[in-house]
Design a protein around this motif. Structure first.
Motif, PDB file in Angstrom:
ATOM      1  N   TRP A  54      45.521  47.526  29.566  1.00 18.70           N
ATOM      2  CA  TRP A  54      44.066  47.624  29.654  1.00 18.70           C
ATOM      3  C   TRP A  54      43.645  47.984  31.067  1.00 18.70           C
ATOM      4  CZ3 TRP A  54      41.336  46.562  25.160  1.00 18.70           C
ATOM      5  CH2 TRP A  54      42.065  45.936  24.147  1.00 18.70           C
ATOM      6  N   LEU A  55      42.523  48.687  31.192  1.00 16.23           N
ATOM      7  CA  LEU A  55      41.871  48.852  32.487  1.00 16.23           C
ATOM      8  C   LEU A  55      40.740  47.833  32.537  1.00 16.23           C
ATOM      9  CD1 LEU A  55      41.540  52.702  33.150  1.00 16.23           C
ATOM     10  CD2 LEU A  55      43.294  51.120  33.941  1.00 16.23           C
ATOM     11  N   GLY A  56      40.678  47.068  33.617  1.00 14.86           N
ATOM     12  CA  GLY A  56      39.673  46.018  33.747  1.00 14.86           C
ATOM     13  C   GLY A  56      38.641  46.358  34.806  1.00 14.86           C
ATOM     14  N   PHE A  57      37.369  46.224  34.432  1.00 17.63           N
ATOM     15  CA  PHE A  57      36.252  46.531  35.321  1.00 17.63           C
ATOM     16  C   PHE A  57      35.391  45.297  35.478  1.00 17.63           C
ATOM     17  CE2 PHE A  57      37.551  50.381  33.225  1.00 17.63           C
ATOM     18  CZ  PHE A  57      37.461  51.373  34.190  1.00 17.63           C
ATOM     19  N   GLN A  58      34.823  45.152  36.674  1.00 11.93           N
ATOM     20  CA  GLN A  58      33.896  44.048  36.901  1.00 11.93           C
ATOM     21  C   GLN A  58      32.582  44.603  37.448  1.00 11.93           C
ATOM     22  OE1 GLN A  58      35.319  40.776  39.347  1.00 11.93           O
ATOM     23  NE2 GLN A  58      34.718  39.356  37.739  1.00 11.93           N
ATOM     24  N   GLU A  59      32.158  45.698  36.877  1.00 12.48           N
ATOM     25  CA  GLU A  59      30.898  46.361  37.221  1.00 12.48           C
ATOM     26  C   GLU A  59      30.002  46.287  35.992  1.00 12.48           C
ATOM     27  OE1 GLU A  59      30.492  47.649  40.251  1.00 12.48           O
ATOM     28  OE2 GLU A  59      32.582  47.332  40.845  1.00 12.48           O
ATOM     29  N   ASN A  60      28.680  46.341  36.192  1.00 12.06           N
ATOM     30  CA  ASN A  60      27.826  46.271  35.004  1.00 12.06           C
ATOM     31  C   ASN A  60      27.559  47.657  34.410  1.00 12.06           C
ATOM     32  OD1 ASN A  60      25.876  47.033  36.961  1.00 12.06           O
ATOM     33  ND2 ASN A  60      24.270  46.148  35.701  1.00 12.06           N
ATOM     34  N   GLU A  61      28.002  48.730  35.094  1.00 18.19           N
ATOM     35  CA  GLU A  61      27.955  50.056  34.481  1.00 18.19           C
ATOM     36  C   GLU A  61      29.239  50.790  34.823  1.00 18.19           C
ATOM     37  OE1 GLU A  61      24.324  52.414  33.755  1.00 18.19           O
ATOM     38  OE2 GLU A  61      25.287  53.882  35.082  1.00 18.19           O
ATOM     39  N   GLY A  86      37.132  33.369  26.823  1.00 15.49           N
ATOM     40  CA  GLY A  86      37.767  32.312  27.606  1.00 15.49           C
ATOM     41  C   GLY A  86      38.302  32.830  28.930  1.00 15.49           C
ATOM     42  N   SER A  87      38.585  34.138  29.006  1.00 11.60           N
ATOM     43  CA  SER A  87      39.036  34.780  30.250  1.00 11.60           C
ATOM     44  C   SER A  87      37.893  35.541  30.923  1.00 11.60           C
ATOM     45  CB  SER A  87      40.195  35.732  29.952  1.00 11.60           C
ATOM     46  OG  SER A  87      41.308  35.037  29.447  1.00 11.60           O
ATOM     47  N   TRP A  88      36.666  35.322  30.461  1.00 10.58           N
ATOM     48  CA  TRP A  88      35.454  35.958  30.981  1.00 10.58           C
ATOM     49  C   TRP A  88      35.441  37.453  30.680  1.00 10.58           C
ATOM     50  CZ3 TRP A  88      34.577  33.665  36.563  1.00 10.58           C
ATOM     51  CH2 TRP A  88      34.585  32.266  36.490  1.00 10.58           C
ATOM     52  N   ILE A  89      36.132  37.868  29.633  1.00 13.06           N
ATOM     53  CA  ILE A  89      36.150  39.275  29.208  1.00 13.06           C
ATOM     54  C   ILE A  89      35.219  39.393  28.008  1.00 13.06           C
ATOM     55  CG2 ILE A  89      37.557  41.189  28.373  1.00 13.06           C
ATOM     56  CD1 ILE A  89      39.997  39.710  29.654  1.00 13.06           C
ATOM     57  N   TYR A  90      34.139  40.156  28.187  1.00 12.51           N
ATOM     58  CA  TYR A  90      33.119  40.285  27.150  1.00 12.51           C
ATOM     59  C   TYR A  90      32.977  41.736  26.719  1.00 12.51           C
ATOM     60  CZ  TYR A  90      31.647  35.474  27.811  1.00 12.51           C
ATOM     61  OH  TYR A  90      31.615  34.106  27.843  1.00 12.51           O
ATOM     62  N   TRP A 157      34.049  40.490  32.891  1.00 16.50           N
ATOM     63  CA  TRP A 157      34.997  41.600  32.904  1.00 16.50           C
ATOM     64  C   TRP A 157      34.743  42.469  31.677  1.00 16.50           C
ATOM     65  CZ3 TRP A 157      38.386  42.584  36.765  1.00 16.50           C
ATOM     66  CH2 TRP A 157      38.670  41.560  37.654  1.00 16.50           C
ATOM     67  N   THR A 158      34.975  43.773  31.817  1.00 17.74           N
ATOM     68  CA  THR A 158      35.001  44.698  30.680  1.00 17.74           C
ATOM     69  C   THR A 158      36.386  45.334  30.697  1.00 17.74           C
ATOM     70  OG1 THR A 158      32.643  45.175  30.926  1.00 17.74           O
ATOM     71  CG2 THR A 158      33.947  46.722  29.608  1.00 17.74           C
TER      72      THR A 158
END
Length: 172
Positions: A54-61, A86-90, A157-158
């Motif tokens: 997976w690629l993980g992003f912590q930006e809102n866009e 539970g891992s803050w990935i939404y 996280w996304t």
């Protein structure tokens, strides 16, 4: 003692393997495995998840541009997302898509609020139904995790995995 780790992958073969994707928004360094190639490598992210798929992003866009390398009649795009609160990935809140023949002039093709009940597993489909050389995707995540949810008050996280493009001729 000899221990062997068993790793099992399922490959999806499609005509988009390895196509160029420009990541306007860069993934977080902790979850940037193989860059944009990770999105078109034929390996769908597993659940339970392994970070390298997976690629993980912590930006809102999050914004990216897919280069089809030639004009194609595109029907829709499928994008895989991970949800592990539970891992803050939404899951993101909204996806918008645009098409272009020259990467200068863009036409919006879709803007959709994400409803988890309408997803196929963890895959979201967005309609294109246009001819295009380039496809721009904007993914809008929630800005802050809401009260009462895991990680409330923090930036979510996304996580994105495989992107697949379905062409008009594949539906005929």
């Amino acid at each position: 003692k000899d221990f062997k780790e068993v790793i099992e992958y399922t490959f999806t073969i499609n005509s988009d393997l390895g196509i160029p994707i420009e990541l306007i928004t860069k993934p977080h360094p902790k979850y940037d495995h193989n860059g944009s190639l990770n999105l078109v490598d034929g390996i769908k992210g597993a659940i339970p998840w392994k970070g390298s798929e997976w690629l993980g992003f912590q930006e809102n866009e999050i914004e990216l541009i897919i280069d089809l390398e030639k004009k194609e009649d595109v029907s829709l795009i499928e994008i895989g997302f991970l949800e592990d609160n539970g891992s803050w990935i939404y899951l993101p809140e909204q996806i918008s898509t645009w098409v272009s023949a020259d990467k200068n002039s863009w036409t919006q093709t879709d803007k959709t609020d994400i409803d988890p009940n309408q997803m196929k597993g963890h895959v979201f489909q967005t309609l294109i139904n246009k001819e295009a050389r380039y496809i721009k995707v904007k993914i809008k995540a929630m800005e802050v995790i809401k009260d009462g949810q895991e990680g409330a008050g923090h930036t979510p996280w996304t996580f994105i995995d495989e992107i697949e493009i379905l062409y008009q001729y594949e539906w005929k």
